[in-house]
Design a protein around this motif. Structure first.
Motif, PDB file in Angstrom:
ATOM      1  N   PHE A  37       0.731  -1.359   0.039  1.00  0.00           N
ATOM      2  CA  PHE A  37      -0.213   0.067   0.067  1.00  0.00           C
ATOM      3  C   PHE A  37       0.838   1.279   0.014  1.00  0.00           C
ATOM      4  CE2 PHE A  37      -3.588  -2.808   0.944  1.00  0.00           C
ATOM      5  CZ  PHE A  37      -4.467  -2.046   0.373  1.00  0.00           C
ATOM      6  N   ALA A  38       1.958   1.307   0.823  1.00  0.00           N
ATOM      7  CA  ALA A  38       3.044   2.417   0.678  1.00  0.00           C
ATOM      8  C   ALA A  38       3.259   2.690  -0.651  1.00  0.00           C
ATOM      9  CB  ALA A  38       4.030   2.139   1.633  1.00  0.00           C
ATOM     10  N   ALA A  39       3.586   1.724  -1.397  1.00  0.00           N
ATOM     11  CA  ALA A  39       4.516   1.952  -2.937  1.00  0.00           C
ATOM     12  C   ALA A  39       3.093   2.241  -3.655  1.00  0.00           C
ATOM     13  CB  ALA A  39       4.964   0.586  -3.250  1.00  0.00           C
ATOM     14  N   LEU A  40       2.074   1.648  -3.723  1.00  0.00           N
ATOM     15  CA  LEU A  40       0.897   1.929  -4.560  1.00  0.00           C
ATOM     16  C   LEU A  40       0.487   3.517  -4.463  1.00  0.00           C
ATOM     17  CD1 LEU A  40      -1.223  -1.058  -4.631  1.00  0.00           C
ATOM     18  CD2 LEU A  40       0.299  -0.475  -6.426  1.00  0.00           C
ATOM     19  N   LEU A  41       0.107   3.888  -3.161  1.00  0.00           N
ATOM     20  CA  LEU A  41      -0.135   5.235  -2.686  1.00  0.00           C
ATOM     21  C   LEU A  41       0.773   6.203  -3.291  1.00  0.00           C
ATOM     22  CD1 LEU A  41      -1.682   4.402   0.747  1.00  0.00           C
ATOM     23  CD2 LEU A  41      -2.908   5.189  -1.229  1.00  0.00           C
ATOM     24  N   MET A  42       2.104   5.923  -3.064  1.00  0.00           N
ATOM     25  CA  MET A  42       3.052   7.067  -3.236  1.00  0.00           C
ATOM     26  C   MET A  42       3.262   7.015  -4.761  1.00  0.00           C
ATOM     27  SD  MET A  42       4.699   9.285  -1.699  1.00  0.00           S
ATOM     28  CE  MET A  42       4.934   8.848  -0.127  1.00  0.00           C
ATOM     29  N   GLY A  43       3.368   5.886  -5.281  1.00  0.00           N
ATOM     30  CA  GLY A  43       3.617   5.727  -6.767  1.00  0.00           C
ATOM     31  C   GLY A  43       2.249   6.403  -7.474  1.00  0.00           C
ATOM     32  N   GLY A  44       1.089   6.316  -7.059  1.00  0.00           N
ATOM     33  CA  GLY A  44      -0.252   6.879  -7.776  1.00  0.00           C
ATOM     34  C   GLY A  44      -0.244   8.300  -7.504  1.00  0.00           C
ATOM     35  N   LEU A  45       0.391   8.570  -6.489  1.00  0.00           N
ATOM     36  CA  LEU A  45       0.217  10.018  -6.198  1.00  0.00           C
ATOM     37  C   LEU A  45       1.296  10.898  -7.239  1.00  0.00           C
ATOM     38  CD1 LEU A  45      -0.697  12.510  -4.587  1.00  0.00           C
ATOM     39  CD2 LEU A  45       0.914  12.165  -2.815  1.00  0.00           C
ATOM     40  N   ASN A  46       2.501  10.414  -7.398  1.00  0.00           N
ATOM     41  CA  ASN A  46       3.381  10.778  -8.299  1.00  0.00           C
ATOM     42  C   ASN A  46       2.805  10.919  -9.863  1.00  0.00           C
ATOM     43  OD1 ASN A  46       6.519  10.850  -7.495  1.00  0.00           O
ATOM     44  ND2 ASN A  46       5.528   9.680  -6.007  1.00  0.00           N
ATOM     45  N   LEU A  47       2.237   9.709 -10.011  1.00  0.00           N
ATOM     46  CA  LEU A  47       1.560   9.986 -11.286  1.00  0.00           C
ATOM     47  C   LEU A  47       0.490  11.033 -11.381  1.00  0.00           C
ATOM     48  CD1 LEU A  47       1.047   6.080 -12.177  1.00  0.00           C
ATOM     49  CD2 LEU A  47       2.936   7.770 -13.082  1.00  0.00           C
ATOM     50  N   SER A  61       7.218  15.860   0.059  1.00  0.00           N
ATOM     51  CA  SER A  61       6.138  16.402   1.164  1.00  0.00           C
ATOM     52  C   SER A  61       4.964  17.485   0.646  1.00  0.00           C
ATOM     53  CB  SER A  61       6.765  17.183   2.280  1.00  0.00           C
ATOM     54  OG  SER A  61       7.781  16.210   2.889  1.00  0.00           O
ATOM     55  N   ASP A  62       5.493  18.250  -0.430  1.00  0.00           N
ATOM     56  CA  ASP A  62       4.640  19.075  -1.140  1.00  0.00           C
ATOM     57  C   ASP A  62       3.368  18.382  -1.875  1.00  0.00           C
ATOM     58  OD1 ASP A  62       6.071  21.198  -0.564  1.00  0.00           O
ATOM     59  OD2 ASP A  62       7.175  21.293  -2.232  1.00  0.00           O
ATOM     60  N   TYR A  63       3.418  17.138  -2.011  1.00  0.00           N
ATOM     61  CA  TYR A  63       2.189  16.098  -2.433  1.00  0.00           C
ATOM     62  C   TYR A  63       0.859  16.542  -1.786  1.00  0.00           C
ATOM     63  CZ  TYR A  63       4.807  14.170  -6.176  1.00  0.00           C
ATOM     64  OH  TYR A  63       5.606  13.794  -7.250  1.00  0.00           O
ATOM     65  N   VAL A  64       1.009  16.729  -0.240  1.00  0.00           N
ATOM     66  CA  VAL A  64      -0.073  16.884   0.523  1.00  0.00           C
ATOM     67  C   VAL A  64      -0.892  18.040  -0.056  1.00  0.00           C
ATOM     68  CG1 VAL A  64       0.894  18.343   2.065  1.00  0.00           C
ATOM     69  CG2 VAL A  64      -0.638  16.695   3.013  1.00  0.00           C
ATOM     70  N   PHE A  65      -0.492  18.813  -0.694  1.00  0.00           N
ATOM     71  CA  PHE A  65      -1.113  20.124  -1.437  1.00  0.00           C
ATOM     72  C   PHE A  65      -1.706  19.962  -2.725  1.00  0.00           C
ATOM     73  CE2 PHE A  65       2.306  21.931   1.193  1.00  0.00           C
ATOM     74  CZ  PHE A  65       1.538  22.311   2.382  1.00  0.00           C
ATOM     75  N   VAL A  66      -1.769  18.757  -3.412  1.00  0.00           N
ATOM     76  CA  VAL A  66      -2.311  18.154  -4.322  1.00  0.00           C
ATOM     77  C   VAL A  66      -3.841  18.109  -4.290  1.00  0.00           C
ATOM     78  CG1 VAL A  66      -2.316  16.509  -6.295  1.00  0.00           C
ATOM     79  CG2 VAL A  66      -0.350  17.115  -5.185  1.00  0.00           C
ATOM     80  N   PRO A  67      -4.606  18.683  -5.099  1.00  0.00           N
ATOM     81  CA  PRO A  67      -5.975  18.695  -4.754  1.00  0.00           C
ATOM     82  C   PRO A  67      -6.659  17.433  -5.160  1.00  0.00           C
ATOM     83  CG  PRO A  67      -5.315  20.872  -6.061  1.00  0.00           C
ATOM     84  CD  PRO A  67      -4.178  19.996  -5.978  1.00  0.00           C
ATOM     85  N   GLY A  68      -7.359  16.995  -4.132  1.00  0.00           N
ATOM     86  CA  GLY A  68      -8.171  15.694  -4.414  1.00  0.00           C
ATOM     87  C   GLY A  68      -7.408  14.494  -4.108  1.00  0.00           C
ATOM     88  N   ALA A  69      -5.804  14.651  -3.894  1.00  0.00           N
ATOM     89  CA  ALA A  69      -5.342  13.589  -3.838  1.00  0.00           C
ATOM     90  C   ALA A  69      -4.023  13.589  -2.806  1.00  0.00           C
ATOM     91  CB  ALA A  69      -4.500  13.256  -5.126  1.00  0.00           C
ATOM     92  N   GLY A  70      -4.156  14.858  -1.930  1.00  0.00           N
ATOM     93  CA  GLY A  70      -3.106  14.923  -1.150  1.00  0.00           C
ATOM     94  C   GLY A  70      -3.041  13.949   0.102  1.00  0.00           C
ATOM     95  N   TRP A  71      -4.109  13.490   0.361  1.00  0.00           N
ATOM     96  CA  TRP A  71      -4.324  12.456   1.369  1.00  0.00           C
ATOM     97  C   TRP A  71      -3.446  11.212   1.095  1.00  0.00           C
ATOM     98  CZ3 TRP A  71      -6.065   7.586   0.256  1.00  0.00           C
ATOM     99  CH2 TRP A  71      -6.495   7.444  -1.072  1.00  0.00           C
TER     100      TRP A  71
END
Length: 226
Positions: A37-47, A61-71
């Motif tokens: 889950f750690a790999a899938l969530l972080m990999g999906g967030l990068n995409l 850490s800035d990914y937390v500000f991505v609208p709708g996906a920061g979680w």
């Protein structure tokens, strides 16, 4: 004549190879599920954020500000924490966490993951709020403590070469990442600091996966460390 029955276990002899107990299935399960889950969530967030943030220069850490996906960012860290908890359960069951240092380093890594997930960073490069400072230093503790734990565990293993390779690669990546923020080297690696951080994160997952593998082996032997 009185018959004496010895019920106490003999003291271990240094250098003698001893069979370890069976692996803890709960630890293996938590480790595998957490890492996946750690790999899938972080990999999906990068995409998802590839068009919004430059993976070469922006911090994860800035990914937390991505609208709708920061979680997905704190969720990935929590999943990694679950994997670390599984590793701790498994290593403890196998007697590979004996001593203060292995427990301390792994405990600090888990605490760092929790704090980094709960406390958000600030937008941009500046970290001025208390939350951002806690997040930054907690993440640093994780980056240091995961390879330290693997090294301490590896000292007790007979087959430890692959684990040492993982520790060495992670340590080199950590050193390169730190140079991105230090003196004259900041100008050399500063433009790819985001990429180094992402590769370092992947290396941390690999080291945790190696520790899960140590726990998972049905018949594994370890040597007592000096």
């Amino acid at each position: 004549m009185t018959n004496l029955v010895l019920t106490s276990r003999p003291a271990p002899i240094r250098g003698v190879v001893l069979p370890t107990p069976r692996p803890a299935p709960v630890g293996v399960f938590l480790g595998v599920v957490g890492l996946v889950f750690a790999a899938l969530l972080m990999g999906g967030l990068n995409l998802v954020a590839v068009d919004q943030m430059d993976p070469l220069s922006t911090t994860m850490s800035d990914y937390v500000f991505v609208p709708g996906a920061g979680w997905m960012f704190p969720a990935s860290l929590l999943a990694m924490c679950v994997a670390g908890a599984g590793v701790s359960v498994g290593l403890w069951a196998r007697g590979l966490l004996d001593g203060v240092l292995p427990k301390l380093s792994l405990g600090l890594a888990l605490l760092g993951l929790l704090l980094a997930a709960v406390f958000e960073t600030d937008r941009g490069d500046a970290s001025v709020t208390v939350s951002a400072q806690i997040h930054r230093y907690a993440a640093g503790v994780v980056f240091f403590c995961v390879p330290i734990t693997a090294f301490l565990v590896g000292r007790r293993l007979v087959e430890r070469r692959s684990l040492y390779v993982g520790v060495a690669v992670t340590s080199v990546l950590l050193a390169l990442f730190l140079t991105c923020h230090l003196g004259p080297m900041e100008g050399v690696f500063g433009e790819v600091s985001g990429l180094l951080q992402r590769v370092l994160f992947c290396a941390q997952l690999v080291v945790l996966a190696q520790l899960v593998r140590v726990v998972q082996r049905p018949v594994h032997e370890y040597a007592l460390a000096a």
